[in-house]
Design an enzyme around this catalytic site. Structure first.
Site, short mmCIF file in Angstrom:
data_model
loop_
_atom_site.label_atom_id
_atom_site.label_comp_id
_atom_site.label_asym_id
_atom_site.label_seq_id
_atom_site.Cartn_x
_atom_site.Cartn_y
_atom_site.Cartn_z
N SER A 202 0.75 -1.16 -0.22
CA SER A 202 -0.15 -0.10 -0.04
C SER A 202 0.93 1.23 0.12
CB SER A 202 -0.93 0.12 1.15
OG SER A 202 -1.64 1.34 1.25
N TYR B 184 -1.61 0.87 11.00
CA TYR B 184 -1.92 0.31 9.62
C TYR B 184 -0.64 0.48 8.51
CZ TYR B 184 -3.63 -0.95 4.78
OH TYR B 184 -4.00 -1.17 3.51
#
Length: 251
Positions: free
Chosen positions: A144, A157
């Site tokens: 990501s 995250y």
């Protein structure tokens, strides 16, 4: 074995209900892929996903798999590879977590880290060893852009994805020259069930767009894929922004 365009005949998805992974499977089945293993926690959603892929013409099978149970990974994945060569492994499991809650509940934060990073280290190494034993194959890792630089809004995250990204890059270097190809995919904000209800970030994308980028990356033997591609320039600038300035940016 892959065809001349890099499309796999057999595919193992770790995180079998991932929308990005399933969009990728559908795209590859339309090209040449004929065998798909969907590894994930047993659920009606996993069974339904396998059934939908079978309707597209693939031999799709659901496999019980839990990213949070690394002691079971050797046995679970060993059984899949024992069935025959796997041309491509797509590591697609992961959880977003809830930053506000997780900051106050360390065990919840640890679950995010264990799922996104520890589980990936375990499965990544096991699959890499199996692919190397075959002498061919691709390991595609869904990272990501959040891992490029941890932001205040989602640093738990983001830090887990940063660890995953670094691990996958290092694994790719370790496997260079062995016949095994490692590709890291860095999507931006993806419109999916996981992000439903969240404020949409600039340059948002879709599972189908990520699937298209994965297919293109396989054909080109890319090592890193950004989705959309313009994020590469944007994140390069953000990565080098001074911290006092970065803290004030609306990211």
């Amino acid at each position: 074995m892959k065809d001349a365009f890099g499309i796999p005949q057999s595919l193992l998805i770790l995180g079998g209900t991932s929308e990005i992974a399933l969009a990728t499977a559908r795209r590859l089945i339309a090209r040449r892929t004929r065998t798909v293993w969907l590894a994930g926690r047993p659920s009606p959603a996993l069974d339904s996903a396998a059934a939908q892929l079978r309707e597209l013409g693939a031999d799709a099978r659901a496999v019980p798999f839990d990213a949070l149970d690394p002691e079971s990974h050797e046995e679970t994945l060993g059984k899949v590879f024992a069935e025959g060569d796997i041309d491509m492994v797509l590591l697609a499991f992961g959880i977003l977590g809830d930053q506000a809650r997780d900051e106050g509940e360390p065990l919840a934060a640890v679950r995010v880290a264990q799922t996104n990073y520890t589980g990936a280290v375990s499965t990544g190494l096991i699959c890499a060893r199996a692919l190397q034993a075959q002498g061919h194959g691709s390991l595609v890792v869904l990272s990501s852009v959040a891992g490029e630089r941890a932001r205040r809004a989602n640093f738990i995250y983001g830090s887990s994805k940063a660890g995953l990204d670094a691990f996958a890059q290092g694994l790719g270097d370790a496997l260079h020259g062995t016949g095994v190809h490692v590709m890291v995919v860095r999507p931006g904000f993806v419109r999916s069930k996981m992000t439903a209800g969240m404020a949409e970030a600039p340059m948002a994308t879709t599972p189908e767009a990520v699937a298209h980028a994965i297919e293109t990356g396989l054909r080109r033997r890319s090592e890193t894929v950004w989705v959309p591609g313009t994020l590469r320039v944007v994140m390069s600038a953000l990565r080098h922004a001074p911290r006092p300035l970065f803290r004030r940016l609306p990211v």
